[in-house]
Design a protein around this motif. Structure first.
Motif, PDB file in Angstrom:
ATOM      1  N   THR A   1       0.852  -1.198   0.000  1.00  0.00           N
ATOM      2  CA  THR A   1       0.000   0.000   0.000  1.00  0.00           C
ATOM      3  C   THR A   1       0.878   1.234   0.000  1.00  0.00           C
ATOM      4  OG1 THR A   1      -0.092  -0.014   2.422  1.00  0.00           O
ATOM      5  CG2 THR A   1      -1.898  -1.115   1.241  1.00  0.00           C
ATOM      6  N   ARG A   2       0.308   2.328  -0.491  1.00  0.00           N
ATOM      7  CA  ARG A   2       1.007   3.608  -0.461  1.00  0.00           C
ATOM      8  C   ARG A   2       0.160   4.589   0.333  1.00  0.00           C
ATOM      9  NH1 ARG A   2       1.147   5.698  -5.861  1.00  0.00           N
ATOM     10  NH2 ARG A   2      -0.365   7.291  -5.357  1.00  0.00           N
ATOM     11  N   PRO A   3       0.727   5.221   1.369  1.00  0.00           N
ATOM     12  CA  PRO A   3      -0.063   6.156   2.171  1.00  0.00           C
ATOM     13  C   PRO A   3      -0.453   7.375   1.345  1.00  0.00           C
ATOM     14  CG  PRO A   3       2.251   6.296   2.769  1.00  0.00           C
ATOM     15  CD  PRO A   3       2.135   5.141   1.831  1.00  0.00           C
ATOM     16  N   GLU A   4      -1.611   7.896   1.637  1.00  0.00           N
ATOM     17  CA  GLU A   4      -2.074   9.121   0.987  1.00  0.00           C
ATOM     18  C   GLU A   4      -1.961  10.261   1.982  1.00  0.00           C
ATOM     19  OE1 GLU A   4      -2.872   9.565  -2.118  1.00  0.00           O
ATOM     20  OE2 GLU A   4      -2.654   7.451  -2.677  1.00  0.00           O
ATOM     21  N   PHE A   5      -1.264  11.291   1.592  1.00  0.00           N
ATOM     22  CA  PHE A   5      -1.099  12.464   2.453  1.00  0.00           C
ATOM     23  C   PHE A   5      -1.938  13.612   1.905  1.00  0.00           C
ATOM     24  CE2 PHE A   5       2.872  10.026   2.735  1.00  0.00           C
ATOM     25  CZ  PHE A   5       2.911   9.808   4.106  1.00  0.00           C
ATOM     26  N   PRO A   6      -2.513  14.413   2.785  1.00  0.00           N
ATOM     27  CA  PRO A   6      -3.320  15.538   2.299  1.00  0.00           C
ATOM     28  C   PRO A   6      -2.468  16.528   1.528  1.00  0.00           C
ATOM     29  CG  PRO A   6      -2.945  15.725   4.668  1.00  0.00           C
ATOM     30  CD  PRO A   6      -2.453  14.379   4.259  1.00  0.00           C
ATOM     31  N   PRO A   7      -3.079  17.272   0.608  1.00  0.00           N
ATOM     32  CA  PRO A   7      -2.310  18.280  -0.146  1.00  0.00           C
ATOM     33  C   PRO A   7      -1.658  19.281   0.804  1.00  0.00           C
ATOM     34  CG  PRO A   7      -4.492  17.975  -1.093  1.00  0.00           C
ATOM     35  CD  PRO A   7      -4.490  17.234   0.207  1.00  0.00           C
ATOM     36  N   VAL A   8      -0.454  19.704   0.448  1.00  0.00           N
ATOM     37  CA  VAL A   8       0.277  20.677   1.263  1.00  0.00           C
ATOM     38  C   VAL A   8      -0.290  22.066   0.979  1.00  0.00           C
ATOM     39  CG1 VAL A   8       2.516  21.669   1.795  1.00  0.00           C
ATOM     40  CG2 VAL A   8       2.327  19.239   1.194  1.00  0.00           C
ATOM     41  N   VAL A   9      -0.749  22.728   2.010  1.00  0.00           N
ATOM     42  CA  VAL A   9      -1.341  24.061   1.871  1.00  0.00           C
ATOM     43  C   VAL A   9      -0.302  25.103   2.278  1.00  0.00           C
ATOM     44  CG1 VAL A   9      -3.174  25.608   2.618  1.00  0.00           C
ATOM     45  CG2 VAL A   9      -3.629  23.148   2.356  1.00  0.00           C
ATOM     46  N   THR A  10      -0.130  26.112   1.464  1.00  0.00           N
ATOM     47  CA  THR A  10       0.811  27.181   1.777  1.00  0.00           C
ATOM     48  C   THR A  10       0.061  28.499   1.945  1.00  0.00           C
ATOM     49  OG1 THR A  10       2.874  28.232   1.083  1.00  0.00           O
ATOM     50  CG2 THR A  10       1.282  27.742  -0.637  1.00  0.00           C
ATOM     51  N   ALA A  11       0.600  29.375   2.770  1.00  0.00           N
ATOM     52  CA  ALA A  11      -0.060  30.652   3.043  1.00  0.00           C
ATOM     53  C   ALA A  11      -0.019  31.556   1.810  1.00  0.00           C
ATOM     54  CB  ALA A  11       0.610  31.343   4.229  1.00  0.00           C
ATOM     55  N   THR A  12      -0.993  32.435   1.718  1.00  0.00           N
ATOM     56  CA  THR A  12      -1.092  33.358   0.583  1.00  0.00           C
ATOM     57  C   THR A  12      -0.326  34.646   0.880  1.00  0.00           C
ATOM     58  OG1 THR A  12      -3.277  32.483   0.038  1.00  0.00           O
ATOM     59  CG2 THR A  12      -2.683  34.627  -0.906  1.00  0.00           C
ATOM     60  N   TYR A  13       0.448  35.066  -0.089  1.00  0.00           N
ATOM     61  CA  TYR A  13       1.206  36.311   0.039  1.00  0.00           C
ATOM     62  C   TYR A  13       0.268  37.512  -0.030  1.00  0.00           C
ATOM     63  CZ  TYR A  13       4.017  40.241  -1.752  1.00  0.00           C
ATOM     64  OH  TYR A  13       4.577  41.478  -1.967  1.00  0.00           O
ATOM     65  N   ASN A  14       0.413  38.399   0.936  1.00  0.00           N
ATOM     66  CA  ASN A  14      -0.405  39.612   1.000  1.00  0.00           C
ATOM     67  C   ASN A  14       0.428  40.786   0.489  1.00  0.00           C
ATOM     68  OD1 ASN A  14      -1.972  41.811   1.602  1.00  0.00           O
ATOM     69  ND2 ASN A  14      -2.339  41.253   3.747  1.00  0.00           N
ATOM     70  N   GLU A  15       0.147  41.236  -0.730  1.00  0.00           N
ATOM     71  CA  GLU A  15       0.933  42.313  -1.348  1.00  0.00           C
ATOM     72  C   GLU A  15       0.812  43.630  -0.601  1.00  0.00           C
ATOM     73  OE1 GLU A  15       0.449  42.807  -5.513  1.00  0.00           O
ATOM     74  OE2 GLU A  15       0.275  40.662  -5.908  1.00  0.00           O
ATOM     75  N   SER A  16      -0.261  43.803   0.138  1.00  0.00           N
ATOM     76  CA  SER A  16      -0.466  45.076   0.843  1.00  0.00           C
ATOM     77  C   SER A  16       0.355  45.173   2.127  1.00  0.00           C
ATOM     78  CB  SER A  16      -1.952  45.256   1.177  1.00  0.00           C
ATOM     79  OG  SER A  16      -2.395  44.263   2.092  1.00  0.00           O
ATOM     80  N   THR A  17       1.021  44.088   2.506  1.00  0.00           N
ATOM     81  CA  THR A  17       1.856  44.099   3.709  1.00  0.00           C
ATOM     82  C   THR A  17       3.281  43.748   3.333  1.00  0.00           C
ATOM     83  OG1 THR A  17      -0.065  43.281   4.952  1.00  0.00           O
ATOM     84  CG2 THR A  17       2.061  43.241   6.086  1.00  0.00           C
TER      85      THR A  17
END
Length: 610
Positions: free
Chosen positions: A270-286
């Motif tokens: 079997t091959r384990p399934e890992f959840p998609p890697v979520v990355t934070a969104t860049y805030n151009e105003s900061t």
């Protein structure tokens, strides 16, 4: 200038518990030391019949006198024993010393010279330098076999001792690559024996060390089955038996034998399934102003990230220290063949000015990218002290999957560490919180503006046949596919880009790390990425059959490659999708936005705004 007992014990192997030693090089100590070593004065009449080592002051001693002194004493050390010669390097001819000792069956093993500032014995790669501290040379019997020595320690269940023996062997002690391969394999065996009785984060550390020795062993002995058997067990112990299974399946395809089949039967299919890697969104105003502390050598991961950060935030908001030629129009040769030279035109900023800016709160965060410890330590410590509680983010772009967080904290004295960016972050393994994946990317300005798929043919691989199981895999694949393998060809980045664009498909195999330049370079040039599925946490990962072709075993690679070579239009469609996907998510500037987004989010958390 004399060596003290404590300095001598810094390099004395732990399995040596008795030393027949000449004094007064270090005033004769009482029997017993904190390390459990008993010293005997060899001038005394009632010395033991057998000791672990002999220590001799050779200052002003001729080679003939040295041999005459050691000849009656050398039988007091067994086949694993040591002879240490130490003294003032200005009065000894080391060539004569070595030649003379060879006449009584001794060979040079290791050398050190005392650093008078730190009082530490430092490893020598050459003869001692006159005018510096005293030297210390270690000799062994010419027939000393460290692998056999380590096996005897293993049979006595002394795993630590076996690893110490194998870890100390200098490369010059081996005459053939076969000997080097067996040494690396034996290190794996000893480490696996220790790992069997280990739990928790130490297992990740062991896996990291094992991958290094595995890469060496299967480069020198690509058809040596025990190498792969050991490595598969490390993967299982680390909680990723699926990686161990895929390795064994590849080995069984190429080197079929009963041992591999029996081991393979014990691994889950079997091959384990890992959840998609979520990355934070860049805030151009900061916007942020960052100080990027990176070692002075060329570094593909850090240098491409530095370029991307400047593209996103502006050069005035990303200050790199120390100033690097490769980032400012330097010769491409400084990048040793990697496509990571840039044309930024700003001049070096004096250290005093950076320290002043840091003290005045001129940086929102500091990125610290020095996994190998080559930054000018006094200068960076001065900057970090001035920066006070400015948050520090570790950027670990090295080839290893181990947790370097604690190592850097202890070695470099980092404080106010707010997070850890890691390139080789394994899915399913535990890293300190917060740790985020930050992989290689491809420089924006090296992606071709226009691409054509009209005249691309065949499947291609170029690189070094070292690291991972490359030599084993590629040797087999050359017989199964119309595959062009170009080993160690000294292409410039421009020449390599042209070769890549000549081919419809390109293969990416793990090397020293799982995240390779090739993994991003192929789709950047519109070539269909055919890659061993990385066991890493990857945001916006390529999907098999959509933007890339991913495989786990060489037989799967062969079958998929044959299919897409026969279905050219499908291959081109996937290659084009992979190129678009890279442009959107895996350029230097895209990776910089992902990095900045995580920094912004973490700073908000520290300020209580989230």
């Amino acid at each position: 200038m004399n060596l003290s007992r404590e300095q001598f014990c810094q390099v004395l192997p732990s399995y040596i518990k008795s030393v027949l030693m000449e004094f007064p090089v270090a005033a004769a100590p009482s029997a017993g030391t904190p390390s459990g070593v008993t010293f005997f004065d060899f001038r005394a009449k009632n010395t033991p019949a057998r000791v672990g080592a002999i220590g001799l002051d050779t200052t002003g001693m001729s080679a003939d006198t040295l041999v005459d002194t050691l000849r009656p004493l050398r039988l007091k050390v067994g086949p694993d024993g040591r002879v240490f010669c130490f003294g003032d390097c200005e009065t000894v001819d080391f060539g004569d010393q070595l030649t003379a000792l060879m006449t009584i069956g001794l060979g040079f093993y290791q050398g050190w010279q005392l650093n008078l500032r730190s009082e530490i014995l430092e490893q020598l790669d050459h003869s001692p330098e006159a005018g510096k501290g005293p030297y210390l040379f270690q000799y062994c019997r010419e027939r000393y076999d460290p692998v056999d020595h380590a096996r005897r320690e293993l049979r006595a269940l002394n795993y630590t001792g076996a690893l110490e023996i194998l870890g100390a062997v200098p490369d010059h002690w081996f005459f053939t690559d076969e000997e080097r391969g067996h040494h690396a394999t034996e290190y794996l065996v000893a480490l696996l024996a220790q790992d069997t009785f280990t739990q928790g984060n130490l297992r990740l550390r062991h896996l990291n060390a094992a991958l290094h020795h595995y890469g060496r062993a299967c480069t020198w002995l690509p058809h040596h089955q025990p190498v792969y058997s050991c490595m598969a067990n490390f993967w299982r112990n680390a909680g990723r038996p699926d990686i161990g299974r895929r390795l064994l399946e590849t080995v069984q395809t190429i080197l079929a034998d009963e041992k591999t089949a029996e081991q393979l039967a014990t691994y889950p299919d079997t091959r384990p399934e890992f959840p998609p890697v979520v990355t934070a969104t860049y805030n151009e105003s900061t916007p942020l102003r960052l100080l990027f502390l990176c070692h002075p050598e060329s570094d593909f991961g850090s240098d491409v990230l530095h370029d991307g950060l400047r593209r996103v935030l502006g050069a005035e908001n990303v200050l790199g220290y120390p100033w690097k030629s490769v980032l400012h129009g330097g010769d491409e040769k400084l990048a040793t063949g990697y496509p990571c030279t840039f044309q930024w035109t700003d001049e070096p900023v004096p250290l005093e000015k950076i320290v002043q800016q840091a003290a005045e709160g001129g940086f929102d965060a500091i990125l610290y990218s020095d996994t190998l410890g080559t930054l000018p330590r006094e200068e960076t410590q001065q900057i970090l002290r001035a920066a006070g509680d400015t948050p520090v983010f570790i950027v670990d772009m090295w080839d290893e999957c181990g947790d370097m967080h604690d190592v850097l904290l202890e070695r470099d004295g980092l404080t106010h560490v707010a997070g850890y960016f890691k390139r080789e972050m394994l899915s399913g393994c535990t890293y300190p919180e917060p740790t985020w994946p930050l992989l290689f990317s491809f420089p924006d300005d090296r992606i071709p503006a226009k691409l054509s798929w009209d005249n691309r043919e065949g499947i291609f691989w170029a690189g070094k046949l070292m690291g991972g199981a490359r030599k084993l895999q590629l040797g087999w694949l050359e017989k199964e596919l119309p595959l062009v393998v170009e080993e160690g060809t000294p292409y410039t980045p421009t020449e390599y880009a042209k070769r890549v664009q000549d081919h419809l498909m390109g293969i990416s195999l793990p090397g020293n790390g799982f995240d390779t330049v090739r993994y991003w370079e192929l789709p950047a040039h519109g070539t269909l990425l055919v890659a061993e599925r990385p066991p890493l946490a990857i945001p916006y990962a390529f999907e098999d059959g959509k933007q890339a072709i991913l495989f786990e075993t060489v037989s799967e690679l062969r079958d998929k490659a044959r299919y897409y070579l026969a279905h050219r239009e499908e291959a081109i469609a996937i290659a084009q999708a992979g190129h678009r996907h890279l442009r959107e998510h895996h350029t230097g500037s895209a990776r910089a936005r992902q990095c900045i987004g995580q920094i912004q989010k973490r700073l908000n958390q520290l300020r209580g705004q989230e």
